[in-house]
Design an enzyme around this catalytic site. Structure first.
Site, PDB file in Angstrom:
ATOM      1  N   LYS A  11       0.857  -1.191   0.000  1.00 50.49           N
ATOM      2  CA  LYS A  11       0.000   0.000   0.000  1.00 50.49           C
ATOM      3  C   LYS A  11       0.885   1.229   0.000  1.00 50.49           C
ATOM      4  O   LYS A  11       2.040   1.164   0.429  1.00 50.49           O
ATOM      5  CB  LYS A  11      -0.903   0.018   1.237  1.00 50.49           C
ATOM      6  CG  LYS A  11      -2.189   0.782   1.037  1.00 50.49           C
ATOM      7  CD  LYS A  11      -3.211  -0.004   0.238  1.00 50.49           C
ATOM      8  CE  LYS A  11      -4.487   0.761   0.030  1.00 50.49           C
ATOM      9  NZ  LYS A  11      -5.556  -0.104  -0.488  1.00 50.49           N
TER      10      LYS A  11
HETATM   11  P1  NAD Z   1     -13.022   7.536  -3.003  1.00 52.21           P
HETATM   12  O1  NAD Z   1     -12.035   8.600  -2.681  1.00 52.21           O
HETATM   13  O2  NAD Z   1     -13.463   7.362  -4.408  1.00 52.21           O
HETATM   14  O3  NAD Z   1     -14.343   7.719  -2.098  1.00 52.21           O
HETATM   15  C1  NAD Z   1     -14.319   7.865  -0.706  1.00 52.21           C
HETATM   16  C2  NAD Z   1     -15.698   8.332  -0.297  1.00 52.21           C
HETATM   17  O4  NAD Z   1     -15.790   8.345   1.116  1.00 52.21           O
HETATM   18  C3  NAD Z   1     -16.014   9.742  -0.776  1.00 52.21           C
HETATM   19  O5  NAD Z   1     -17.374   9.798  -1.176  1.00 52.21           O
HETATM   20  C4  NAD Z   1     -15.815  10.590   0.473  1.00 52.21           C
HETATM   21  O6  NAD Z   1     -16.542  11.798   0.443  1.00 52.21           O
HETATM   22  C5  NAD Z   1     -16.338   9.619   1.516  1.00 52.21           C
HETATM   23  N1  NAD Z   1     -15.932   9.881   2.890  1.00 52.21           N
HETATM   24  C6  NAD Z   1     -14.725  10.259   3.371  1.00 52.21           C
HETATM   25  N2  NAD Z   1     -14.785  10.430   4.704  1.00 52.21           N
HETATM   26  C7  NAD Z   1     -16.054  10.139   5.064  1.00 52.21           C
HETATM   27  C8  NAD Z   1     -16.756  10.131   6.295  1.00 52.21           C
HETATM   28  N3  NAD Z   1     -16.131  10.451   7.433  1.00 52.21           N
HETATM   29  N4  NAD Z   1     -18.071   9.774   6.293  1.00 52.21           N
HETATM   30  C9  NAD Z   1     -18.696   9.458   5.154  1.00 52.21           C
HETATM   31  N5  NAD Z   1     -18.084   9.443   3.964  1.00 52.21           N
HETATM   32  C10 NAD Z   1     -16.792   9.784   3.923  1.00 52.21           C
HETATM   33  O7  NAD Z   1     -12.385   6.186  -2.413  1.00 52.21           O
HETATM   34  P2  NAD Z   1     -12.753   4.688  -2.793  1.00 52.21           P
HETATM   35  O8  NAD Z   1     -11.771   4.226  -3.807  1.00 52.21           O
HETATM   36  O9  NAD Z   1     -14.214   4.582  -3.037  1.00 52.21           O
HETATM   37  O10 NAD Z   1     -12.372   3.938  -1.446  1.00 52.21           O
HETATM   38  C11 NAD Z   1     -13.273   3.818  -0.348  1.00 52.21           C
HETATM   39  C12 NAD Z   1     -12.837   2.657   0.533  1.00 52.21           C
HETATM   40  O11 NAD Z   1     -12.787   1.463  -0.252  1.00 52.21           O
HETATM   41  C13 NAD Z   1     -11.443   2.783   1.156  1.00 52.21           C
HETATM   42  O12 NAD Z   1     -11.440   2.139   2.397  1.00 52.21           O
HETATM   43  C14 NAD Z   1     -10.570   2.016   0.192  1.00 52.21           C
HETATM   44  O13 NAD Z   1      -9.360   1.562   0.791  1.00 52.21           O
HETATM   45  C15 NAD Z   1     -11.497   0.878  -0.137  1.00 52.21           C
HETATM   46  N6  NAD Z   1     -11.184   0.166  -1.377  1.00 52.21           N
HETATM   47  C16 NAD Z   1     -11.108   0.811  -2.573  1.00 52.21           C
HETATM   48  C17 NAD Z   1     -10.839   0.083  -3.721  1.00 52.21           C
HETATM   49  C18 NAD Z   1     -10.817   0.725  -5.084  1.00 52.21           C
HETATM   50  O14 NAD Z   1     -10.734  -0.016  -6.062  1.00 52.21           O
HETATM   51  N7  NAD Z   1     -10.933   2.019  -5.215  1.00 52.21           N
HETATM   52  C19 NAD Z   1     -10.610  -1.290  -3.636  1.00 52.21           C
HETATM   53  C20 NAD Z   1     -10.719  -1.928  -2.410  1.00 52.21           C
HETATM   54  C21 NAD Z   1     -11.012  -1.184  -1.285  1.00 52.21           C
END
Ligand code: NAD
Length: 420
Positions: free
Chosen positions: A106
């Site tokens: 990561k």
């Molecule tokens: P992103 O940046 O696209 O979206 C994050 C979202 O969370 C945004 O809508 C943001 O406004 C919201 N957010 C942030 N703080 C918040 C809070 N306190 N309360 C409510 N909403 C809040 O990120 P993402 O890629 O969607 O990732 C989200 C999660 O999924 C993370 O934990 C990431 O590690 C995990 N993840 C992502 C992927 C991927 O392919 N992008 C894969 C596996 C896991």
């Protein structure tokens, strides 16, 4: 940060539980409890006003026993080394659970990208990529998007590494735009996987998706895609939240309209969105809404020992990494609320990243139907394995998933032996 909320201590605690149940040899335990490599970089970025600002970033490789390492890059003000260590360790288990040939890694930069112009964001990305490039490569470490990073940022990283090498290296990173070697289906893959895991878990309970009340925390890549696909599958998404607000509508939100709105917003937020019958609520109220499925899809440590007793969801499906602390896990298990764990529920992203890497190495690209059906087969098989093990040994789904994953990683490391 208290120990309770330190993601790395949580990740180690989850590993220890599995190691104990597997009766893992102390030597292997010691190897797997800590990351193999950690790189911290402090680097300068020239801002648009001509001044220079220093930033700090990390790349952590947890375990290379099963192959090159893989894991996203996060841009967020609260990134720290322990968070990156935890996320790297979770990636190792995730890749092993869905049986793709990677270890976990990561990366992250301590930055609020909303404070930067696009040009500053590009310069920060290229300098960070350059500084961590000693670790990266298609055969050793392949990053991907995570919170606040996207396909454009992946393209800048690919271009930076390619400029260093003197030729284009598409397989050095995944989650790229299609026109520079990205894979069809990658952007939606994590959310698609989450929706498939909801479907499988609900079917196991003998229920249908029709009218299922779903609540989603986080409306970014993962949360908004999962919400949209579940909406299309007939569920009623009654609550969603992003970093700026939370929204509730008892008869179901108009998810397609909300997605269109947030996609047009400068920071991809729902701020200012209005609809009849929709009421604003607080972020903590959202997590405590009565619903059939709650999908935390934002950040770590959202369901804790403090609020888990008030959760009124029939089931949790973890879109985010590490949204549930061990304290919350214990309470939810005691209350009979199943938790489909992150290393299974959000593995769709790394599975299609694996497809993107393979396509890049072979320079042979597949159609979307092919990708989505391969993704579904891998995820549904992994779900079945976890579900069967959990049922046969009366274990929570997370523990069952960890037993399968940790066992595979331990076997790979034991078989390779200790060098020299
Ligand atoms: P992103 O940046 O696209 O979206 C994050 C979202 O969370 C945004 O809508 C943001 O406004 C919201 N957010 C942030 N703080 C918040 C809070 N306190 N309360 C409510 N909403 C809040 O990120 P993402 O890629 O969607 O990732 C989200 C999660 O999924 C993370 O934990 C990431 O590690 C995990 N993840 C992502 C992927 C991927 O392919 N992008 C894969 C596996 C896991």
């Amino acid at each position: 940060m208290s120990d309770q909320a330190n993601p790395f201590l949580i990740a180690q605690q989850q590993f220890d539980t599995a190691a104990e149940l597997l009766n893992l040899h102390p030597d292997i335990r010691a190897v797997l409890r800590v990351p193999q490599r950690e790189l911290t970089v402090n680097f300068p970025v020239r801002l648009d006003d001509g001044s220079v600002q220093m930033f700090t970033g990390y790349r952590v490789q947890h375990n290379l026993g099963r192959g090159p390492v893989k894991g996203g890059i996060r841009y967020h003000p609260s990134v720290d080394l322990d968070e990156v260590r935890a996320l790297a360790m979770w990636m190792t288990w995730k890749c092993a659970l869905v049986n793709i040939p990677y270890g976990g890694a990561k990366g992250g930069v301590i930055v609020d990208p909303r404070q930067l112009s696009l040009a500053e964001l590009e310069r920060l990305t290229r300098r960070f990529a350059s500084d961590v490039s000693i670790l990266l490569g298609p055969e050793k470490d392949i990053p991907a998007p995570d919170v606040n990073t996207n396909a454009q940022i992946m393209a800048w990283i690919m271009d930076t590494i390619s400029m260093h090498r003197g030729y284009t290296v598409p397989a050095v990173i995944t989650g790229k735009p299609i026109q520079v070697g990205g894979s069809l289906g990658r952007i939606e893959a994590t959310g698609r996987g989450v929706s498939l895991m909801v479907r499988e878990a609900v079917h196991k309970q003998g229920r249908s998706l029709k009218g299922l009340r779903v609540v989603v925390q986080g409306f970014g890549n993962v949360g908004s895609t999962a919400a949209l696909l579940l909406h299309e599958m007939g569920c009623q998404v009654i609550g969603v939240a992003d970093a700026a607000g939370a929204y509730y509508c008892a008869s179901g939100l108009d998810i397609p309209a909300m997605r269109t709105y947030s996609e047009r917003h400068t920071f991809r937020l729902l701020q200012g969105y209005e609809a009849p019958n929709m009421v604003p609520i607080t972020g903590s109220e959202l997590l405590e809404l009565e619903c059939d499925v709650l999908i935390p899809a934002a950040l770590e440590n959202q369901l804790t020992g403090e609020n888990a007793a008030r959760v009124r969801a029939g089931m949790i499906v973890e879109g985010a990494n590490g949204p549930t602390t061990p304290g919350a896990d214990a309470i939810l298990t005691a209350r009979g609320i199943p938790v489909v764990p992150d290393i299974l529920a959000n593995a769709g992203g790394v599975i299609v990243s694996y497809f993107e890497w393979v396509q890049g190495l072979q320079e042979f690209f597949w159609d979307e139907h092919d990708i989505n059906s391969k993704l579904e087969r891998i995820l549904v098989n992994a779900f079945e394995e976890v579900w069967q093990l959990a049922a046969s040994r009366a274990l929570p789904l997370r523990t069952a998933a960890y037993l399968l994953a940790v066992q595979r990683v331990a076997e790979a490391n034991a078989t390779r032996g200790v060098y020299p």
